[in-house]
Design an enzyme around this catalytic site. Structure first.
Site, PDB file in Angstrom:
ATOM      1  N   ASP A 172      99.311 -27.919  51.568  1.00 33.51           N
ATOM      2  CA  ASP A 172      97.935 -28.404  51.606  1.00 33.51           C
ATOM      3  C   ASP A 172      97.515 -28.913  52.979  1.00 33.51           C
ATOM      4  O   ASP A 172      96.334 -29.181  53.205  1.00 33.51           O
ATOM      5  CB  ASP A 172      97.749 -29.551  50.598  1.00 33.51           C
ATOM      6  CG  ASP A 172      97.925 -29.103  49.157  1.00 33.51           C
ATOM      7  OD1 ASP A 172      97.741 -27.896  48.889  1.00 33.51           O
ATOM      8  OD2 ASP A 172      98.253 -29.953  48.312  1.00 33.51           O
ATOM      9  N   ARG A 204      96.094 -14.807  48.692  1.00 30.71           N
ATOM     10  CA  ARG A 204      97.416 -14.235  48.943  1.00 30.71           C
ATOM     11  C   ARG A 204      98.047 -13.706  47.661  1.00 30.71           C
ATOM     12  O   ARG A 204      98.573 -12.578  47.628  1.00 30.71           O
ATOM     13  CB  ARG A 204      98.311 -15.315  49.569  1.00 30.71           C
ATOM     14  CG  ARG A 204      99.757 -14.925  49.750  1.00 30.71           C
ATOM     15  CD  ARG A 204     100.581 -16.137  50.189  1.00 30.71           C
ATOM     16  NE  ARG A 204     100.483 -17.220  49.216  1.00 30.71           N
ATOM     17  CZ  ARG A 204     101.214 -17.304  48.117  1.00 30.71           C
ATOM     18  NH1 ARG A 204     102.104 -16.360  47.844  1.00 30.71           N
ATOM     19  NH2 ARG A 204     101.079 -18.318  47.283  1.00 30.71           N
ATOM     20  N   GLY A 214      92.117 -26.990  38.781  1.00 30.18           N
ATOM     21  CA  GLY A 214      92.527 -28.180  38.068  1.00 30.18           C
ATOM     22  C   GLY A 214      93.972 -28.516  38.326  1.00 30.18           C
ATOM     23  O   GLY A 214      94.699 -27.795  39.033  1.00 30.18           O
ATOM     24  N   ARG A 263      95.574 -26.662  33.974  1.00 30.10           N
ATOM     25  CA  ARG A 263      95.630 -25.201  34.034  1.00 30.10           C
ATOM     26  C   ARG A 263      96.486 -24.627  32.900  1.00 30.10           C
ATOM     27  O   ARG A 263      96.130 -23.611  32.305  1.00 30.10           O
ATOM     28  CB  ARG A 263      96.169 -24.743  35.397  1.00 30.10           C
ATOM     29  CG  ARG A 263      95.117 -24.724  36.499  1.00 30.10           C
ATOM     30  CD  ARG A 263      95.685 -24.283  37.812  1.00 30.10           C
ATOM     31  NE  ARG A 263      96.405 -25.351  38.476  1.00 30.10           N
ATOM     32  CZ  ARG A 263      97.209 -25.199  39.522  1.00 30.10           C
ATOM     33  NH1 ARG A 263      97.435 -23.983  39.999  1.00 30.10           N
ATOM     34  NH2 ARG A 263      97.810 -26.236  40.077  1.00 30.10           N
TER      35      ARG A 263
END
Length: 363
Positions: free
Chosen positions: A85, A135, A154, A159
C-alpha cells in the site's frame, strides 16, 4: 522504578490491519521488553471510499495518508502498513524504519461455497471473478479468457461475505498473506504461483513507517528488520518508481535475494492481458569489481526508496538493490513494452477522469 517508554502505534481499523499491527508489536516487545506499545487506530481514504475500484480513485497512498498525517502531527510514533500500500517514495521527513519478514507474496483463489473444490479453469464461461486489481485481471484473463472480472471492495471480511452471501461472484482473487494472517487458509482453492503469475510490488511484506529524524525509534525498529525482505522491497519499489506508471498499469514482479545476489523478474501487461513482456535482471550485491568502471554505487544516502538504512543490510547492498530495480525499468522503457505501459496508463487515467465526473454529477 522508571515507567516504561510508550510507543504510540498507528494502524488502520480493519481486522487484518490490526492483526498485522499486533504481529509487529509482539516482535518489538520481544526485542524490547522495557518498551510499552499503545495502538491508535483510524480510517483512511481507501477504507472510506468503498464504491470505487482502487485504480479509479486516482490517488496515491489511499491507505496511508491519514496515518502519515498522524505521524507529522506527533499523534503517533510509528505506523504499520502493508508494504504493497505504500507509495514508492514517501513524503519528505518520513521513512520505512523496518521491513518485517515477508509472508507469501502470491495471489490465491477463494471460491464461492457452491464452487468448492474447483479451480478457475473449471468454472463455466462467463463466471464472474471479484478483483479490482489491474495486474490480477491482466494475468488471469490471459490464462483464463472465459472468465469475467468485476470490482469488489471492502475489508477481507466483507469481501468474503459478499462472495458467500450472493451468487454474483464465482470466486475472488486475494493475497495469500492476508488470507493466512486471518487464519482462513482452509478457503484457499488455488495458488496462482502455480499458473506462473507474478505478484505485486512488496506484496506479503509489512513495513513500519516513522519520522526520519527520530533516531531512537529507528534504532528500536532495526531489531526486527529482515534483510532479505528489506532488499526485495527496495528493489521492487525502485522498479515500479522508475517505470513511472504506478498503479495505473498491470505490472508485477518476482525477486529473490541470496547472500551475494539479486535476481529480479518484471512483467508488464496490456489491460486485457493480450500483450505482455517479461524481463530479468541479476546483480552482484558486493560488486567490488565494478568500481572504477563507470558504474558508481552511491552509498551516502540515509534511505533507499524511502527505506531507512539499518544494521541488517549495509548501504552498499541497499544501493545495489535500488539500482537493479531502476535498470530493469530502464530496459522495459527502451523496449516495445513502453507502448504497452503507456497505453494502459492513459486508459486508466481516462477511467479516473470519467469516475470523477460521474461522482461530481451525482453530488
Amino acid at each position: 522504578m522508571d515507567p516504561k517508554k510508550i510507543i504510540r502505534v498507528g494502524s488502520r481499523k480493519s481486522q487484518l490491519a490490526m492483526i498485522q499491527t499486533t504481529t509487529i508489536i509482539e516482535a518489538l516487545t520481544s526485542a524490547h521488553p522495557d518498551v510499552s506499545f499503545e495502538v491508535v487506530s483510524m480510517e483512511t481514504i481507501g477504507d472510506k471510499v468503498q464504491d470505487v475500484a482502487l485504480p479509479k480513485i486516482g490517488l496515491s497512498g489511499v491507505f496511508t495518508k491519514e496515518l502519515e498525517t498522524a505521524l507529522f502531527l506527533n499523534h503517533v510514533d510509528i505506523v504499520v502498513h502493508s508494504m504493497k500500500d505504500c507509495p514508492a517514495l514517501l513524503p519528505n521527513g518520513l521513512v520505512i524504519g523496518t521491513v518485517f519478514k515477508r509472508d507469501s507474496p502470491y495471489d490465491v483463489v477463494v471460491m464461492n461455497i457452491q464452487n468448492t473444490g474447483k479451480t478457475l479453469s473449471e468454472l463455466p464461461a462467463g463466471s464472474v471473478v471479484g478483483t479490482s486489481s489491474l495486474r490480477r485481471i491482466a494475468q488471469v484473463s490471459r490464462i483464463h479468457p472465459h472468465l469475467k472480472f468485476e470490482s469488489i471492495r471492502g475489508s477481507l471480511n466483507s469481501r468474503l461475505e459478499k462472495l458467500d452471501d450472493c451468487n454474483k461472484y464465482a470466486a475472488l482473487i486475494l493475497a495469500e498473506a492476508g488470507l493466512s494472517r486471518m487464519g482462513w487458509e482452509n478457503r484457499l482453492s488455488e495458488r496462482l504461483e502455480d499458473s506462473g503469475c507474478l505478484y505485486a510490488v512488496c506484496q506479503g511484506a509489512i513495513g513500519v513507517e516513522c519520522r526520519e529524524d527520530d533516531k531512537e525509534t529507528l534504532s528500536l525498529l532495526d531489531a526486527i528488520t529482515d534483510r532479505e525482505t528489506m532488499l526485495q522491497c527496495v528493489t521492487e519499489r525502485s522498479f515500479i518508481k522508475h517505470l513511472g506508471v504506478g498503479y495505473k498499469a498491470p505490472v508485477c514482479v518476482h525477486c529473490d535475494i541470496t547472500k551475494d545476489e539479486i535476481r529480479l523478474s518484471g512483467a508488464v501487461y496490456s489491460l486485457d492481458g493480450q500483450e505482455s513482456q517479461v524481463l530479468d535482471k541479476r546483480a552482484d550485491l558486493h560488486p567490488d569489481g565494478q568500481r572504477g568502471k563507470g558504474d558508481v554505487i552511491p552509498t551516502q544516502n540515509a534511505n533507499y526508496m524511502s527505506v531507512a538504512v539499518g544494521s541488517k543490510a549495509p548501504r552498499e547492498e541497499m544501493a545495489v538493490a535500488q539500482r537493479t530495480g531502476a535498470k530493469l525499468a530502464e530496459e522495459f522503457l527502451n523496449s516495445a513494452a513502453k507502448d504497452v505501459l503507456m497505453t494502459a496508463k492513459v486508459s486508466t487515467e481516462n477511467a479516473i477522469l470519467l469516475e470523477r465526473t460521474r461522482r461530481a454529477i451525482k453530488v
